[in-house]
Each structure stands twice: as C-alpha cells, then as structure tokens.
Write a protein that holds these residues in place. Structure first.
Motif, PDB file in Angstrom:
ATOM      1  N   PRO A   1       1.483   7.492  -3.231  1.00 12.30           N
ATOM      2  CA  PRO A   1       2.365   8.662  -3.148  1.00 12.30           C
ATOM      3  C   PRO A   1       2.895   9.000  -4.543  1.00 12.30           C
ATOM      4  O   PRO A   1       3.032   8.122  -5.387  1.00 12.30           O
ATOM      5  CB  PRO A   1       3.500   8.167  -2.253  1.00 12.30           C
ATOM      6  N   LYS A   2       3.192  10.282  -4.745  1.00 15.18           N
ATOM      7  CA  LYS A   2       3.753  10.681  -6.039  1.00 15.18           C
ATOM      8  C   LYS A   2       5.269  10.615  -5.921  1.00 15.18           C
ATOM      9  O   LYS A   2       5.893  11.506  -5.357  1.00 15.18           O
ATOM     10  CB  LYS A   2       3.309  12.117  -6.325  1.00 15.18           C
ATOM     11  N   VAL A   3       5.852   9.544  -6.414  1.00 16.14           N
ATOM     12  CA  VAL A   3       7.303   9.432  -6.324  1.00 16.14           C
ATOM     13  C   VAL A   3       7.898   9.265  -7.710  1.00 16.14           C
ATOM     14  O   VAL A   3       7.216   8.856  -8.649  1.00 16.14           O
ATOM     15  CB  VAL A   3       7.741   8.238  -5.430  1.00 16.14           C
TER      16      VAL A   3
ATOM     17  N   SER B   1       0.820  -1.213   0.000  1.00 16.31           N
ATOM     18  CA  SER B   1       0.000   0.000   0.000  1.00 16.31           C
ATOM     19  C   SER B   1       0.851   1.260   0.000  1.00 16.31           C
ATOM     20  O   SER B   1       0.407   2.319  -0.405  1.00 16.31           O
ATOM     21  CB  SER B   1      -0.904   0.023   1.233  1.00 16.31           C
ATOM     22  N   GLU B   2       2.096   1.116   0.490  1.00 16.03           N
ATOM     23  CA  GLU B   2       2.944   2.290   0.722  1.00 16.03           C
ATOM     24  C   GLU B   2       3.418   2.954  -0.573  1.00 16.03           C
ATOM     25  O   GLU B   2       3.585   4.159  -0.627  1.00 16.03           O
ATOM     26  CB  GLU B   2       4.149   1.864   1.557  1.00 16.03           C
ATOM     27  N   ARG B   3       3.693   2.149  -1.578  1.00 16.54           N
ATOM     28  CA  ARG B   3       4.177   2.723  -2.837  1.00 16.54           C
ATOM     29  C   ARG B   3       3.262   2.237  -3.965  1.00 16.54           C
ATOM     30  O   ARG B   3       2.167   1.769  -3.712  1.00 16.54           O
ATOM     31  CB  ARG B   3       5.627   2.273  -3.101  1.00 16.54           C
TER      32      ARG B   3
ATOM     33  N   GLY C   1      12.160  -4.632  -8.030  1.00 14.26           N
ATOM     34  CA  GLY C   1      12.622  -4.005  -9.267  1.00 14.26           C
ATOM     35  C   GLY C   1      12.877  -2.517  -9.108  1.00 14.26           C
ATOM     36  O   GLY C   1      12.945  -1.786 -10.100  1.00 14.26           O
ATOM     37  N   ALA C   2      13.045  -2.065  -7.858  1.00 17.94           N
ATOM     38  CA  ALA C   2      13.289  -0.639  -7.669  1.00 17.94           C
ATOM     39  C   ALA C   2      14.603  -0.231  -8.310  1.00 17.94           C
ATOM     40  O   ALA C   2      14.718   0.801  -8.957  1.00 17.94           O
ATOM     41  CB  ALA C   2      13.281  -0.300  -6.179  1.00 17.94           C
ATOM     42  N   LEU C   3      15.614  -1.040  -8.105  1.00 25.15           N
ATOM     43  CA  LEU C   3      16.902  -0.791  -8.764  1.00 25.15           C
ATOM     44  C   LEU C   3      17.075  -1.852  -9.834  1.00 25.15           C
ATOM     45  O   LEU C   3      16.974  -3.051  -9.567  1.00 25.15           O
ATOM     46  CB  LEU C   3      18.041  -0.886  -7.739  1.00 25.15           C
ATOM     47  N   PHE C   4      17.322  -1.426 -11.051  1.00 27.94           N
ATOM     48  CA  PHE C   4      17.504  -2.410 -12.113  1.00 27.94           C
ATOM     49  C   PHE C   4      18.486  -1.910 -13.164  1.00 27.94           C
ATOM     50  O   PHE C   4      18.773  -0.713 -13.246  1.00 27.94           O
ATOM     51  CB  PHE C   4      16.154  -2.785 -12.748  1.00 27.94           C
ATOM     52  N   GLU C   5      18.997  -2.861 -13.944  1.00 23.34           N
ATOM     53  CA  GLU C   5      19.945  -2.525 -15.011  1.00 23.34           C
ATOM     54  C   GLU C   5      19.169  -2.055 -16.226  1.00 23.34           C
ATOM     55  O   GLU C   5      18.188  -2.678 -16.634  1.00 23.34           O
ATOM     56  CB  GLU C   5      20.772  -3.764 -15.387  1.00 23.34           C
ATOM     57  N   LYS C   6      19.638  -0.975 -16.836  1.00 21.42           N
ATOM     58  CA  LYS C   6      18.972  -0.490 -18.048  1.00 21.42           C
ATOM     59  C   LYS C   6      19.147  -1.518 -19.150  1.00 21.42           C
ATOM     60  O   LYS C   6      20.160  -2.182 -19.243  1.00 21.42           O
ATOM     61  CB  LYS C   6      19.597   0.829 -18.494  1.00 21.42           C
TER      62      LYS C   6
ATOM     63  N   ASP D   1      13.678   3.201  -9.360  1.00 20.41           N
ATOM     64  CA  ASP D   1      12.247   3.484  -9.419  1.00 20.41           C
ATOM     65  C   ASP D   1      11.696   3.465  -8.001  1.00 20.41           C
ATOM     66  O   ASP D   1      11.469   2.404  -7.409  1.00 20.41           O
ATOM     67  CB  ASP D   1      11.550   2.418 -10.287  1.00 20.41           C
ATOM     68  N   HIS D   2      11.431   4.659  -7.435  1.00 19.21           N
ATOM     69  CA  HIS D   2      10.957   4.749  -6.056  1.00 19.21           C
ATOM     70  C   HIS D   2       9.594   4.094  -5.857  1.00 19.21           C
ATOM     71  O   HIS D   2       9.213   3.772  -4.741  1.00 19.21           O
ATOM     72  CB  HIS D   2      10.864   6.215  -5.623  1.00 19.21           C
ATOM     73  N   ASN D   3       8.858   3.909  -6.963  1.00 18.36           N
ATOM     74  CA  ASN D   3       7.525   3.311  -6.842  1.00 18.36           C
ATOM     75  C   ASN D   3       7.591   1.878  -6.325  1.00 18.36           C
ATOM     76  O   ASN D   3       6.625   1.366  -5.785  1.00 18.36           O
ATOM     77  CB  ASN D   3       6.804   3.321  -8.191  1.00 18.36           C
ATOM     78  N   ARG D   4       8.749   1.255  -6.535  1.00 19.60           N
ATOM     79  CA  ARG D   4       8.863  -0.156  -6.162  1.00 19.60           C
ATOM     80  C   ARG D   4       9.767  -0.361  -4.934  1.00 19.60           C
ATOM     81  O   ARG D   4      10.105  -1.480  -4.599  1.00 19.60           O
ATOM     82  CB  ARG D   4       9.424  -0.960  -7.343  1.00 19.60           C
ATOM     83  N   CYS D   5      10.119   0.737  -4.268  1.00 16.91           N
ATOM     84  CA  CYS D   5      11.040   0.651  -3.130  1.00 16.91           C
ATOM     85  C   CYS D   5      10.306   0.294  -1.857  1.00 16.91           C
ATOM     86  O   CYS D   5       9.217   0.802  -1.590  1.00 16.91           O
ATOM     87  CB  CYS D   5      11.744   2.002  -2.979  1.00 16.91           C
ATOM     88  N   ILE D   6      10.894  -0.605  -1.057  1.00 15.53           N
ATOM     89  CA  ILE D   6      10.255  -0.963   0.216  1.00 15.53           C
ATOM     90  C   ILE D   6      11.075  -0.488   1.419  1.00 15.53           C
ATOM     91  O   ILE D   6      10.818  -0.871   2.552  1.00 15.53           O
ATOM     92  CB  ILE D   6      10.018  -2.492   0.327  1.00 15.53           C
ATOM     93  N   LEU D   7      12.089   0.351   1.152  1.00 19.00           N
ATOM     94  CA  LEU D   7      12.916   0.930   2.214  1.00 19.00           C
ATOM     95  C   LEU D   7      13.573  -0.140   3.090  1.00 19.00           C
ATOM     96  O   LEU D   7      13.673   0.005   4.296  1.00 19.00           O
ATOM     97  CB  LEU D   7      12.072   1.880   3.090  1.00 19.00           C
TER      98      LEU D   7
END
Lengths: 179, 240, 555
Positions: B134-136, B98-100, B209-214, B148-154
């Motif tokens: 949230p708008k990230v 729910s957070e992101r 997938g918050a951090l991924f290789e281009k 991608d902050h949308n997929r970050c779980i901190l």
C-alpha cells in the motif's frame, strides 16, 4: 479556532444548523448520539464537512479523532459532496446475479467514472449499495433517491442522457411528457 | 465488607498453576513465565483481543479462545503451543508483514521491535503471500516524534494509551478493513494537533518502529512501557 | 388501556369496515412502491370516487403480498378474492369494473398457485391484510391483546416458559433458543437498567424479510419487543435499523407514536407498573453492525467494531448492562405464541426447528419474492413448487442460503427438509433467510469471489485474520477466476480459509470462508477447470491470456 470550554457556536449562520442542534438536543447532547447527529448533518447539508464534524465534536464533547473515525467507518456517510445527480447501483447478491456489473460498466463507458467517483463537472456521482432490499426487482438502481427495478443498461443510459441535457425552464406539461 | 477472592487451579501447558478468580489465561500464563505470543496486549491498557496471536486451545471447548480476554475457570486445561496454533500464528504474522511495507532487513535484531522478535521466535523468515504494497505516508511533522504508517500493524496500543491513560484521545482509526489507518485529530498532521500533549506514551507502547523518537537510530531506539500498570493504578485511585 | 377498551377500538374499526361490499388492497411496501404502486392506489381512489362508489368500495394501502417480481400487486375482495399483477394506473377503470363482476383476465394471478397456497403465515399473517399506517387495523385483527394478557394475567416467568415451550430459535441466523436467551437476561441481576434491542440491520445482500415485516406490520414487532421487555425486566428498547430502509424507519416511528398515544407503550402501560420507551437508532452502512456486539458499539456512538464474547450481551451488553438482542422476525413470532400458546407453535415444523421461516427467494427463479413456510419443507418444494422453477427451464445448479456467511446447496440435496440442523450438515446455514437460486449460468468460483469481496469491504478491520485474510483470499479467487491461478494458489486459499475461520474475532470473519469451503466441497471441478484449462464453463469469468508457465504447475 474555537475554545474548548463553553458552548460551541455553529460554523455559519446557515439556518440548517438549527436542524442539527435540534437532533443533538433531542438526544440530550450525549456522546452516544454521535451517529444520529452525523446523520442530521448529512441530511441537512448533503455531506459531512470538516466544520460540521468539529461542531458536533465540540457540542457532544467527543474527541476529534473519534468523530473522524466514526464518520469514515460507516459507508453511508460521505465527507465530500455528491454530484448533482446520484446513481446508486445495487450490488447485492440477487442484483449481482442479474447483471449489476453490466449496469456499472454502462455508466463507466458513458461517463468515464468508476463506482464511488463523481464526474469532473460535478454533475453525476456513481455509487454502489450493498443491497437496497428490492431483491424481487433485481437488478435495482436508485436514481436521485428513486428506486427503479429490473433496470437494463439501456434504461441507465437514458437516465444519464436525460441528466446530461442542459436544463431549460419547461412548463409542467412538457416536463410530464418528458418523464 | 472485604470482597472474597476466589482461588482457582488449572493446567497450562501441562503445568499446574493457580489464579485468582478474575484473572485471564494470559495473565496467569505470563506470571508463570509461559510466553504466550501476543502483540496487541499491553499490561495497563484495556484488552481488545485484536491480534489473535494469543489464541489457545481449551480442553472441552470446540473453538479457540483469546487468552488475553478469557477468564480462567477451575480445572481448565489450556494448550498454548500446538501445531495448529503455531501454524495460525505464523500465518497471522505473514498477514501483518504483507499488509504494510516492513523492511526488516535494515533493523538490527536487538529485541527493540516486538514484531521482529516474535517473527524470529516463531520462525517466520519470509512470507508466502504476496505483499500488498500500500502507498502510505510518513508523518514527521511533530517536533519530537515521527509516525511511519509503513510499519504500523494496527494494534491500537497508541489509541488506547492516549485515550485511557493520557486522556487526550489524539489518536484513533479512520476507514475500515484493509483501508484502516491511524489518524490524529481530524486526520491532520500530528505536528498541528490541538490535543496532543507530546507526552510520548504512544511512542513507548508502539511495538514496532512505526512510532519513534526523532534523532534516535533504529538500533538505539528502545521503548519503556513498564510504568503503565502503575499509571493505570494511580488513575483508578485518583478517580475514587 | 385495558382489554375492554382495546376490544372497543377493534369493534369500532370492524363496524367502520362492515358497510363496504368491496375492498381493493394495493401493496405499498418498498418493492411495489418503486414500481409506482402509490400512483396505482391514487388512480384507483380517483376511479372509485368518480363512479360514486366510495361508500361501497374501500381502497386500502397494505403491506407486502409476497410476489414482488409481479408487482405492483393489487388484490380485490368482494364475495371472492382476486389477485392482480403488474398493475398500472391505467388499469384502474378495468379493476373497479371487475368488482362483483368478471375479473380482469389479462392481469389475473391465481391465488391457488403454489406460491400463495403453499405458504403458512404467522410472521406475515397481517402483511397484505392491514394498513400498516393504522394501529386501529392492527387492533382489529387482535393486535396488542397478547401484550395486555401478558402484562395482566401472566408473570414474566410464565411468559418465558411459553416462549421456551414454543421452541422458537433466533431468526437472525444463529438459531439460538430464544426462550433460553430471555431467561439468561431475566436472571442477570441488575440494580438498574436492562435493555431490549431489535436487530433490524438486515445486511445480507439478497435478504429483505425484515424490511417487509417492518414496512407491512410494524406493530407486530413493537408488541413482540414489549412482551420481551416485560419478561426480562427491561424498560428501554432500541430498534437498530439500516439507514437504507427509510420507509421502514418512517413506519416504525409512526407506529411508536400511535402506540404511545393509546398507552400501549411508554409509562405505566395498560395501568400496570411496566414501562417501556422504544427509540429508533439508524445504522449507517456497515454490514458488521448486524453482529450483536458491533451493533451495541454503534448504538453507543462508536465505530461498529465487535468485542470478544464472552462476556455475552445478556450479561454485559449496552453500556455494560444486561441486554436482550433479537432479530425482527424473532420478535414478530412472539405475539402469536402468547396468544395461541407455545405448544401450538411447537406443533409446526420439525423436531429441533419449530414454527415457520420467512425466506426471500431471489435469483434465477420465476417467482422471486417473500414466502413463509413451515420448517421441514423441502428445497425442491421451495424452488420448483412455490418458486415456479427456473426460467427458460434451465438446469438447477445450487441454492445459496445464509448470505455471505452461508454456503451453496447442490441438487443432490433438493429433497432435504429445510431446518437449522440439516442446512448445517450440508455445509451451509439457515442464516437470516436469503435464498438465491442459481442455474448453469452461474460460475461457482465467481460466486465465491463475489461473497469474499463483500466480506473484504465490510470487514471492520479490528482483527488481523479477517482484515488481511479476506484481501488475500479475494486476490486468490480473482486470480483463479481469471485463469491465472495455480495449484499452489488453491492450497494457500484453503490454508487461509482454515486460519480465518478458526481465529477471527467475530462471526463475519469466522464465516467469510464458508462460501469458499462450500463451493470447493461441491464444485471443486469448477476451480480445477479454471486452473488446469483456464476455462470458465458458465462463461462468466473473463479469462486473461493463458500463461504457459502458470498452467498446470503441480506442487
């Protein structure tokens, strides 16, 4: 861009940087002195600007991201300058029960800003504090550093009107009467 | 003088297991293939006990304990799976979702995303709390990677690996509470970071997938973090 | 510095005070100062001087006298004592005229009133008596004698035994036995340093006990820390003070300097081998830094994020070393315990909660301010006797204790003896001492929402349950308070309370659900009324347009 090695120099010639240097020196330039050093920057300049953060980071050898992280974690620190005048409404339990919300609403009504914001003309910042320790005098408000107790919406309106008046050089007597 | 290694015996999920004195409940459980749910734990990095998924029940203790930081004691009786614990874990996962803005429907369930895999395993197919929306942002300024902050779980794995293994400490957190965000350097674009060495460790430890290789699609991206304990060991040896 | 020299200083101070027939005490702690008591003090000094009375009458700034609602407070002492309230600079002539003559009736406050007469002062015994800016005043009332006694006539073990005998429990809120904590730190082996820390990050909104102690009697806290450091084997101390308490910080810094000058702090204190350096560290606006591991993280220069316990700070604390952390009020009890003995302290209070407690009485009560009372006093006595009852004689509803980690105690428990166990039994906690009185004009759903909002914004963000759970719980409480809540919302709220309490990393998250749980336990009908009828009886909540589809939806 400053090199990472060697002693960093203050961002500007402003003599206030000497106060910051003194604070860092007092704590032996230890990385643990980060919060004390940030306090000295904010005390000297009113807020933490990016150059100040970088200077402290390099002087104490603390990573940039960590300095940024610490300065944004603590609500006492601000990365933006406050307005000319600050109005801090205490929102602690005792003050809340005694109507702190109405005080905030009074300012919003008069100046159009919410808590945490500054007016467009940079004249007034409305802030909240989680308890200034004057619970016996609830509701409390700090006007430009001065704690006032048993504040009513009228009292707040008076202070704001006073601040909104154009500043005309006055003799000391007139100033005393106006107060 | 050689340091005495103390051996302890305990029960996890009813099974008798043995451990050396310094081991955590999680370490011993994993050694015995008891898959304690976890997300912030990575072998080779410091344990922070942040995700609270690895909480276990210990007989005689009136509160739950995080398996990743709790040392084993002789004759401990540990319960990893129970109705209460599983209920908490599902609710914690719901909190994370729910957070992101996790749009899991576009990601193939191929085990590449630890969050998705755990949700599947625990039976979380939808959430019962409102989404916070949230708008990230997405930071694609780096040459090789994207955040991608949308997929970050901190989970702070990226922060820890960059600070503890690579040593650059490019990542940290800004703000607090629900406003916490991962930042590079002084909240700058990753691509402009002066400290990042482009080593890619953060990408490989990131559980989602918050951090991924281009250049890699969602299905192709697989992470490799098995080398971390080796790196940690080598660093300790070098320091001595 | 030895006992003889200390007695000399005390004697000198008493001799210099003796010739004065009259004394005028003006409160210069933060609350009264904010009502300009400094101007009152100036006006009195000017008036005394203008009448040529400066050798007969001493005007002195003193610490908190307790009844903050009636400030600025001024007490005159001649043959008898008189207390004056709401004093303005213009009252100076009348007050000076009253010395040794008729009191100023219009300003008088009876010292016989329960607020004053019903207190038992140990922590606050010097508050309002001595000038907080002068160490000589502190010494004149016996200050620093306990420290010298401990250093020269007692072993660290004996000191700890006295504290254990006293039954003193941590006054920061948790109530952990202080003697046991000291002995754990003392036993922790350490080849190098140990630390003592004073937790002065009083973050509970509605609590100002620690602030008053620091502003009114800073040396009492320093002495307590020094005795503690001797007992556990520490040579470095930190006082972590909120940045929002600049006056307390100033008084502490001055006090440390004064003590060092007299050899009561620093190296080789009182010609023994014991050394202690105390430093102040400023907080920066984070309630979570009242949690001991977060506080330690903050002193180390990090974000104030707690760490899992165990290991406890007694084993692995500041920079990994054994560390003793105690609250301001806990330290303030130490010197009297050493002076009078642990048994004396244990003779006050209840079986499991010894001594006194300082409470900050606030909210809907006539006499708001600070009181120090023996453990075991009833809530009724506190609220209706010392507190003077509810203004406008409205009906008592509940008293909130323990701040955002605590709960509300309803009227059926008014005759309960206040101590750690009894408060826990009714679903609240002692906490640091904040007591907010509520009457029928408070809505308990709104109160729960207020505290959850606080926890949400103060959450450090490290662990998922607290970081996200408090957001959802606050949303649900807002929804219910606005009359838009459903029974499903209430059920989800309770489920979240359980999960957040059971799995959060630190005390902030673990106790964030307490106000909700407590108000649901005793005031469930208020929640139900908001949901079923979209009505707020107290008239506090702004009810949004009733939604036909939402109301009364049962699962």
């Amino acid at each position: 861009m400053q090199p990472f090695a060697g002693k960093p120099t203050p961002p500007t010639d402003d003599r206030r940087w000497k106060l910051v240097d003194a604070a860092m020196r007092k704590h032996g330039h230890e990385p643990s002195a980060l919060i004390e050093s940030l306090h000295s920057v904010q005390e000297a300049f009113g807020y933490l600007d990016e150059r100040g953060l970088r200077y402290v980071a390099l002087s104490l050898r603390v990573p940039f991201s960590k300095v940024y992280g610490v300065s944004t974690f603590y609500h006492f620190f601000t990365l933006k300058p406050h307005g000319e005048h600050t109005c801090v409404v205490c929102t602690g339990t005792a003050c809340y029960i005694k109507g702190a919300q109405k005080l905030l609403d009074a300012v919003t009504e008069q100046k159009g800003i919410q808590a945490g914001q500054t007016t467009e003309d940079n004249q007034l910042s409305l802030l909240t504090a989680r308890c200034v320790g004057a619970c016996g005098l609830a509701p409390a408000v700090v006007f430009d550093g001065e704690v006032a107790g048993k504040v009513t919406p009228d009292v707040i309106r008076k202070w704001i009107s006073k601040w909104s008046e154009p500043v005309i050089p006055q003799s000391a007597e007139v100033a005393a009467v106006a107060r | 003088m050689k340091k005495q290694v103390q051996i302890k015996t305990l029960k996890i999920e009813g099974r008798d297991v043995s451990a050396t004195g310094e081991q955590t409940i999680l370490q011993v459980a994993l050694e015995n293939n008891i898959q304690v749910p976890r997300l912030c734990f990575v072998e080779g990095l410091s344990n922070i006990g942040a995700c609270r998924l690895c909480m276990v029940e210990v007989k005689g203790v009136n509160r739950l304990l995080p398996a990743c930081v709790t040392r084993v004691e002789e004759a401990m009786e540990v319960t990893v799976f129970s109705e209460r614990l599983d209920g908490y874990r599902r609710l914690i996962l719901e909190m994370m979702f729910s957070e992101r803005n996790h749009i899991c429907s576009v990601c193939v369930v191929n085990g590449h995303c630890e969050l998705q895999s755990l949700a599947m395993r625990l039976g979380v197919t939808h959430i019962t709390v409102p989404y916070l929306h949230p708008k990230v942002a997405v930071d694609a300024s780096h040459e090789r990677f994207t955040l991608d902050h949308n997929r970050c779980i901190l989970c702070a794995r990226c922060v820890r690996v960059c600070a503890e293994i690579e040593g650059a400490h490019t990542w940290d957190f800004k703000g607090r509470g629900i406003e916490t965000r991962v930042v590079s350097d002084m909240n700058e674009a990753w691509g402009e970071s002066e400290t990042c060495t482009s080593c890619g460790k953060c990408v490989h430890v990131c559980p989602t997938g918050a951090l991924f290789e281009k250049g890699k699609s969602v299905a192709e991206m697989s992470k490799r973090k098995q080398y971390l304990p080796y790196l940690t060991l080598m660093r300790e040896e070098a320091r001595q | 510095m030895n006992l003889d020299e200390l007695h000399e200083i005390a004697e000198q101070q008493r001799e210099s005070d003796a010739p004065f027939e009259h004394a005028v005490h003006v409160c210069v702690a933060a609350s009264c100062l904010s009502s300009r008591s400094d101007q009152v003090k100036n006006a009195l000094e000017v008036e005394v001087k203008s009448r040529g009375l400066e050798h007969k009458c001493k005007v002195k700034g003193v610490g908190c006298m307790g009844l903050c609602a009636a400030g600025p407070l001024v007490e005159t002492r001649s043959a008898k004592r008189t207390m004056y309230q709401s004093v303005t600079p213009e009252d100076a002539p009348a007050i000076v005229s009253s010395l040794g003559a008729q009191p100023v009736e219009s300003l008088m406050l009876s010292l016989d009133m329960p607020f004053f007469a019903g207190q038992r002062k140990i922590v606050l015994e010097n508050s309002g008596e001595i000038d907080p800016d002068r160490i000589e005043d502190y010494i004149a009332v016996g200050g620093y004698e306990p420290l010298i006694t401990a250093l020269t006539a007692m072993s660290p073990h004996q000191v700890i035994e006295e504290v254990k005998k006293s039954g003193l429990r941590g006054r920061g809120g948790a109530g952990y036995p202080t003697g046991l904590k000291w002995s754990t730190v003392q036993k922790a082996s350490s080849d190098d340093s140990k630390y003592v820390i004073c937790n002065a990050d009083e973050g509970d909104p509605g609590a100002f006990m620690d602030r008053s102690v620091l502003e009114s009697d800073p040396h009492r806290v320093l002495e307590g820390m020094a005795i503690a450091a001797y007992a556990v084997g520490a040579s470095k101390g930190y006082i972590y003070v909120r940045a929002e308490y600049p006056l307390a910080v100033k008084r502490l810094k001055d006090a440390i300097r004064q003590a060092e000058k007299l050899g009561l702090l620093g190296s080789d204190i009182c010609d023994t081998t014991f050394s202690l350096r105390i430093e102040i560290r400023l907080g920066a606006g984070a309630f979570v830094c009242g949690e001991e591991t977060a506080l330690i993280a903050s002193i180390e220069g990090n974000r104030g994020q707690p760490r899992p316990r165990p290991p406890y700070p007694a084993q692995y604390g500041l920079w990994g070393k054994p560390t003793l952390i105690n609250n301001v009020e806990t330290y303030a009890n130490i010197a009297p315990i050493i002076r009078n003995g642990g048994d004396w302290f244990a003779g006050i209070g209840t079986e499991k909660s010894k001594g006194t407690k300082v409470f900050a009485l606030a909210g809907r009560v006539r006499n708001t301010g600070l009181i120090e009372v023996p453990m075991g006093i009833t809530l009724r006595e506190i609220v209706f006797s010392l507190g003077g009852g509810i203004p406008e004689d409205r009906k008592f509803k509940a008293v909130q204790t323990g701040g955002p980690s605590g709960g509300c105690v309803p009227d059926r428990y008014l005759d309960m003896a206040v101590d750690y166990e009894s408060l826990a039994q009714v679903g609240s906690i002692m906490g640091s001492g904040g007591m907010i009185v509520m009457d029928e004009s408070s809505c308990m759903v709104d109160v729960a929402k207020f505290f959850m909002d606080f926890c949400r914004t103060e959450s450090c963000g490290k662990c998922v349950p607290c970081r996200v759970g408090t957001v959802h719980m606050h949303e649900l409480l807002s929804k219910i308070s606005e009359g838009a809540g459903s029974w499903a919302d209430l059920e989800l709220l309770e489920r979240l309370c359980d999960m957040v309490k059971g799995s959060s990393l630190c005390g902030l998250g673990q106790s964030a659900p307490n106000p909700v749980a407590s108000t649901l336990k005793y005031f469930r009908h208020e929640y139900e009324q908001h949901i079923r009828e979209q009505v707020c009886d107290a008239g506090v909540c702004t009810i949004s347009q009733p939604d036909e589809e939402m109301s009364g939806v049962e699962l």
